[in-house]
Design a protein around this motif. Sequence first.
Motif: not given
Length: 426
Positions: A181-210
């Motif tokens: 809402a501040s308008g200062k950030f196009a995307y306030p959260l950087e998740l590195a979704t442009g990365n490939t391969g093992e980054w996806w389960p390494y980075a995002y499956s812990p969120m699933l587990q949480s």
Amino acid sequence: MSSIAALAAAALVAGCGGSGSAGSSGADGNTLTLWTHNAGNAAEYGVVQQIVKDFNASQSKYKVKIQAFPQDSYNDSVVAAASAKKLPCILDVDGPNVPNWAWGGYLAPLDLSSGKVAVKDQLPSTVGRYQNKTYAFGFYDVALTLYARKSVLNKYGIRIPTIDKPWTKSEFMAALAKLKASGKFAYPLELATGNTGEWWPYAYSPMLQSFGGDLIDRSTYKTAEGALNGDKAIEWGKWFRSLVTKGYTAQKSGKSPNDDFLNGKSAISWDGSWSAAGDTAKLGDDLAILPPVDFGNGPKIGGASWQWGMSSTCSNKAGAQAYLNFSRQTKYFVDFAKATNTVPATNAAAAQVPGYKPGDKFNFFVQEAQKFAVVRPVTPAYPYISTVFTKTAQDILAGADVKGALDEAVSQIDNNLKQNNHYSGS
């Protein structure tokens, strides 16, 4: 260096049970070959070279010779060598691959009892086990964490979380809403979704587990049903997609997500401990290193990085064991951590690494690894699971029906498990 290398999934999984168990290789008498993925990684490779030099000088019976490979081609080289029964005696292995390589007959169990560093003193995520046997060990781990600027959080009245009191889901989403809402950030959260391969389960499956889901039912390792497509997993998937629809994160991030964070394009970044030194150099005391969000079942991060083992086909296992136990000295754990900006695998090593000592800024990562790390599923099916989860998560971010995508992922994983008799062979 890190545990997010691309996996040679199909080659590793398709019918490889017992493929490396026959024949012998890796040694010419008492001269043993060592393979590492560190060609092109001068700092870490330098530590490997030093250990080999020290070992060769410490005794006259054995001699170890190094062959280094680029990380991108390393797994394929190991698979090809296993098929040809030409594996080296000593080799490094990305932690999540250890069960697959053990099941496939690539690795032999280790006796590490004569090393100066006891296995029990290591971070659990740095010891590669399968079927109650130890097949590999690592000198370090890495830890995912949230980075932000203290000044930005304070400006928008956002609480700075601590190890003992991380953000809850509702707090986290409220923070993202304020920042958007501040308008200062196009995307306030950087998740590195442009990365490939093992980054996806390494980075995002812990969120699933949480959230309370997982990549597989770990009570039996025979199905993903209920774990990857149950109510908690569906809740995770809908939340994950909402980050894009609400404009909180990019469906596909830029090529340099860490630079985007440092340049102020994003307010909060989901990144690894490997970025801490550079981020601190740029932002100084304004850098806030934050724990992962507790989405309901405790904060979670991925565990396990590169580790060392012995091939099952090594014709001089006594020599390989001697080298591996020789390498288990605190000074080498320290050298690896310093060279790679990673989390030392023991408290004794951490006490000797600047920044990681108790009370130092980066000791935060040691605490994260001790409290929050979850190893990726300890099953030979993991490389296949990794590939399926990556595509599924990408599809969900792109707008696929969450339940349908997760059901399909479960079907694919369960079919693979059945086709391989649930990897019941050793």
